[in-house]
Design an enzyme around this catalytic site. Structure first.
Site, PDB file in Angstrom:
ATOM      1  N   PRO A  82       0.844   8.047   6.787  1.00 46.42           N
ATOM      2  CA  PRO A  82      -0.200   9.018   6.456  1.00 46.42           C
ATOM      3  C   PRO A  82      -1.382   8.319   5.780  1.00 46.42           C
ATOM      4  CG  PRO A  82       1.563   9.109   4.833  1.00 46.42           C
ATOM      5  CD  PRO A  82       1.999   8.113   5.877  1.00 46.42           C
ATOM      6  N   ILE A  83      -2.514   9.023   5.696  1.00 43.70           N
ATOM      7  CA  ILE A  83      -3.662   8.443   4.970  1.00 43.70           C
ATOM      8  C   ILE A  83      -4.085   9.386   3.837  1.00 43.70           C
ATOM      9  CG2 ILE A  83      -4.538   6.961   6.829  1.00 43.70           C
ATOM     10  CD1 ILE A  83      -6.665   9.170   7.363  1.00 43.70           C
ATOM     11  N   LYS A 137      -5.194 -12.048  10.184  1.00 45.12           N
ATOM     12  CA  LYS A 137      -5.621 -10.783  10.813  1.00 45.12           C
ATOM     13  C   LYS A 137      -5.931  -9.721   9.755  1.00 45.12           C
ATOM     14  CE  LYS A 137      -2.450  -7.625  12.609  1.00 45.12           C
ATOM     15  NZ  LYS A 137      -2.758  -6.294  12.107  1.00 45.12           N
ATOM     16  N   ASP A 183       6.105  -6.998   6.474  1.00 41.64           N
ATOM     17  CA  ASP A 183       5.793  -7.440   7.839  1.00 41.64           C
ATOM     18  C   ASP A 183       6.772  -8.495   8.346  1.00 41.64           C
ATOM     19  OD1 ASP A 183       3.728  -5.708   8.028  1.00 41.64           O
ATOM     20  OD2 ASP A 183       2.133  -7.178   7.759  1.00 41.64           O
ATOM     21  N   ARG A 215      -4.881  -0.094  13.534  1.00 42.82           N
ATOM     22  CA  ARG A 215      -4.716   0.548  12.234  1.00 42.82           C
ATOM     23  C   ARG A 215      -5.977   0.416  11.376  1.00 42.82           C
ATOM     24  NH1 ARG A 215      -2.118   4.521  10.130  1.00 42.82           N
ATOM     25  NH2 ARG A 215      -2.185   4.423   7.878  1.00 42.82           N
ATOM     26  N   CYS A 254       0.844  -0.131  14.526  1.00 37.48           N
ATOM     27  CA  CYS A 254       2.256  -0.170  14.879  1.00 37.48           C
ATOM     28  C   CYS A 254       2.975   1.082  14.406  1.00 37.48           C
ATOM     29  CB  CYS A 254       2.902  -1.400  14.232  1.00 37.48           C
ATOM     30  SG  CYS A 254       2.291  -2.931  14.921  1.00 37.48           S
TER      31      CYS A 254
HETATM   32  C1  UD1 Z   1      -1.092  -2.823   5.600  1.00 31.99           C
HETATM   33  C2  UD1 Z   1      -0.933  -3.882   6.658  1.00 31.99           C
HETATM   34  C3  UD1 Z   1       0.512  -3.932   7.137  1.00 31.99           C
HETATM   35  C4  UD1 Z   1       1.456  -4.123   5.972  1.00 31.99           C
HETATM   36  C5  UD1 Z   1       1.191  -3.056   4.897  1.00 31.99           C
HETATM   37  C6  UD1 Z   1       1.999  -3.258   3.642  1.00 31.99           C
HETATM   38  C7  UD1 Z   1      -3.068  -3.983   7.779  1.00 31.99           C
HETATM   39  C8  UD1 Z   1      -3.831  -3.716   9.019  1.00 31.99           C
HETATM   40  N1  UD1 Z   1      -1.791  -3.575   7.781  1.00 31.99           N
HETATM   41  O1  UD1 Z   1      -0.796  -1.566   6.238  1.00 31.99           O
HETATM   42  O2  UD1 Z   1       0.634  -5.023   8.047  1.00 31.99           O
HETATM   43  O3  UD1 Z   1       2.787  -3.968   6.415  1.00 31.99           O
HETATM   44  O4  UD1 Z   1      -0.195  -3.069   4.525  1.00 31.99           O
HETATM   45  O5  UD1 Z   1       1.765  -4.515   3.103  1.00 31.99           O
HETATM   46  O6  UD1 Z   1      -3.563  -4.569   6.840  1.00 31.99           O
HETATM   47  N2  UD1 Z   1       1.130   5.494   2.401  1.00 31.99           N
HETATM   48  C9  UD1 Z   1       1.042   6.835   2.084  1.00 31.99           C
HETATM   49  N3  UD1 Z   1      -0.189   7.403   2.047  1.00 31.99           N
HETATM   50  C10 UD1 Z   1      -1.331   6.696   2.291  1.00 31.99           C
HETATM   51  C11 UD1 Z   1      -1.222   5.338   2.615  1.00 31.99           C
HETATM   52  C12 UD1 Z   1       0.022   4.750   2.662  1.00 31.99           C
HETATM   53  O7  UD1 Z   1       2.050   7.502   1.866  1.00 31.99           O
HETATM   54  O8  UD1 Z   1      -2.422   7.289   2.218  1.00 31.99           O
HETATM   55  C13 UD1 Z   1       2.462   4.857   2.478  1.00 31.99           C
HETATM   56  C14 UD1 Z   1       2.793   4.388   3.911  1.00 31.99           C
HETATM   57  O9  UD1 Z   1       3.335   5.418   4.679  1.00 31.99           O
HETATM   58  C15 UD1 Z   1       3.781   3.271   3.643  1.00 31.99           C
HETATM   59  C16 UD1 Z   1       3.278   2.671   2.327  1.00 31.99           C
HETATM   60  O10 UD1 Z   1       2.429   3.648   1.730  1.00 31.99           O
HETATM   61  O11 UD1 Z   1       5.062   3.801   3.462  1.00 31.99           O
HETATM   62  C17 UD1 Z   1       2.532   1.382   2.507  1.00 31.99           C
HETATM   63  O12 UD1 Z   1       1.403   1.585   3.324  1.00 31.99           O
HETATM   64  P1  UD1 Z   1       0.062   0.759   3.146  1.00 31.99           P
HETATM   65  O13 UD1 Z   1       0.189  -0.178   2.006  1.00 31.99           O
HETATM   66  O14 UD1 Z   1      -1.063   1.712   3.146  1.00 31.99           O
HETATM   67  O15 UD1 Z   1       0.021  -0.085   4.488  1.00 31.99           O
HETATM   68  P2  UD1 Z   1      -1.181  -0.212   5.516  1.00 31.99           P
HETATM   69  O16 UD1 Z   1      -2.446  -0.377   4.786  1.00 31.99           O
HETATM   70  O17 UD1 Z   1      -1.072   0.853   6.539  1.00 31.99           O
END
Ligand code: UD1
Length: 415
Positions: free
Chosen positions: A121-122, A21, A304, A91, A115
């Site tokens: 945050p982004i 996925k 995950d 997401r 989820c």
């Molecule tokens: C992706 C996966 C998810 C997996 C995660 C970590 C998808 C659809 N989802 O999620 O299944 O658990 O990677 O391997 O591929 N963060 C910030 N600022 C940002 C972005 C992230 O603070 O701009 C923080 C998040 O809050 C979190 C951490 O970084 O604590 C990891 O997030 P991230 O690696 O971005 O996960 P996703 O891409 O959302």
């Protein structure tokens, strides 16, 4: 929709592991950068894929899905804003931002969903876009991004976010000049996206390392892609096999490297794993070894699988501890496992698990995809039967968890 699952004494048979996925969604987003027809093989039949296709259709992209083949035709692509009603359903919709910026230098999209495992945050995504000359505004859950000329940049990521790395790769693919991403994520999903982007004409150096150098191109051709197996789905079944006497063959495991970290943890739990060609034979007598475990960015153990690992450790011989280092709120499984007799205690970002002599079937609620899978694992370990409400969360990522486990001899059904 609910799942009814009963405790089982053994699992035996073959599971064909579905396509990934989290790999296929960024690649679907990347087709926005191309002109032509792309065929994506081994594409899982899950709701996130279908919602992503609905979003592409708004951009006048034609999509066709049958038997795990997804065909995407971008020949008549046109710019359009993407509404919240769809973007909030997954997401990965956030990745359309990078792809649209790479294609048109502008994007207007609703907030992403996914989820609820933390704040999510982004800000790192947006900081990177800002460095590429993008003006960003947010109003009523709509993100508007515009720029005169998307410009390559040198960007230091303060955390190796998977989503931010993917988003910036997509934007950089259409940017003028060279982009350097320092501190990038190294997850297999990022590697696969880099390889796909290279195949459509982007030049990326440093694949699989934390420094990615991207030379974009204005003219990207379509390309076919064969999706890899879903390492999290394979890992879910391996963890379950550690807790229940099992003899299972997982097929479709074409790149063993992507799952080595999971195999290592399962081996500590007592699972015997033997590889032959693209299959893994996993066997156990169901005695789970206790220990201390931690999640982390790749190649550490994936976050995950944390909920499933917690569930499985309820059967371990002694006390165990699992520490979560990626998301701040991933312990929703704990309360549900307590309802089944689990003895668990959360302190800070760790959960302490004691051997629970009696896991007894009951009524529990799925609240996210992987937590839901963990409840299925607990249901298989319990005595009696368990009803898992809101099982549609599980279907977001597991194409056929009910059929897969049924085929192994478990008593499990949708109700
Ligand atoms: C992706 C996966 C998810 C997996 C995660 C970590 C998808 C659809 N989802 O999620 O299944 O658990 O990677 O391997 O591929 N963060 C910030 N600022 C940002 C972005 C992230 O603070 O701009 C923080 C998040 O809050 C979190 C951490 O970084 O604590 C990891 O997030 P991230 O690696 O971005 O996960 P996703 O891409 O959302």
């Amino acid at each position: 929709m609910s799942i009814r699952v009963c405790g089982t004494t053994c699992l035996k048979g073959v599971i064909e592991v579905q396509g990934s996925k989290n790999t296929v969604l960024p690649i679907i987003a990347a087709t926005i950068l191309t002109d032509g027809i792309s065929r994506i093989h081994n594409c899982p039949d899950i709701s996130d894929v279908h919602v992503m296709c609905e979003l592409l259709e708004i951009l006048n992209i034609k999509t066709y899905y049958k038997d795990h083949l997804l065909v995407i035709d971008t020949r008549n692509i046109t710019y359009a804003p993407l509404p919240c009603e769809l973007t909030c359903r997954l997401r990965s919709s956030v990745l359309l931002l990078g792809a649209m910026l790479g294609r048109w230098g502008k994007a207007r999209i609703g907030s992403p969903g996914g989820c609820t495992i933390g704040v999510r945050p982004i800000d790192i995504h947006l900081e990177g876009f800002y460095k590429m000359n993008v003006d960003i505004s947010v109003e009523n859950n709509i993100l508007s991004c515009n720029c005169y000329q998307l410009q390559g940049c040198d960007f230091n990521m303060r955390y190796p976010s998977v989503g931010a790395t993917e988003n910036l790769l997509l934007a950089a693919s259409g940017a003028q000049g060279r982009t350097i991403l320092r501190g990038a994520a190294k997850e297999p999903e990022v590697i696969e996206l880099c390889n796909y982007l290279n195949s459509i004409g982007v030049l990326i150096d440093g694949i699989g390392t934390e420094v990615l150098v991207i030379k974009g191109s204005g003219c990207l051709k379509s390309a076919d892609y064969i999706n890899v197996y879903d390492r999290i789905v394979a890992g879910t079944y391996m963890l379950i096999a550690s807790a229940i006497p099992s003899d299972i063959i997982l097929t479709g495991i074409d790149d063993i490297h992507y799952i080595k970290n999971i195999i290592n943890v399962c081996a500590r739990l007592g699972l015997n794993v033997v590889r032959a060609y693209n299959t893994l034979r996993v066997q156990s007598i169901g005695d789970v070894g206790a220990g201390d475990f931690a999640t982390g960015t790749y190649p550490e153990f994936p976050t995950d699988l944390l909920p499933v690992l917690i569930a499985v450790l309820l059967k371990s011989q002694g006390k165990s501890c699992v520490t979560e280092t990626v998301f701040e709120n991933r312990f929703s499984v704990v309360n549900e496992l307590r309802k089944l007799g689990g003895r668990l205690n959360v302190i800070g970002n760790s959960v302490y698990i004691e051997r629970s002599d009696r896991i007894i079937g009951g009524m529990v609620d799925a609240t996210d995809l992987r937590q839901g899978a963990a409840l299925v694992a607990a249901g298989l370990m319990a005595s009696g039967c368990t009803i898992i409400n809101d099982a549609s969360y599980i279907k977001r990522g597991y194409e056929n968890i009910v059929k897969d486990l049924n085929d192994l001899g478990a008593e499990i059904t949708y109700i």
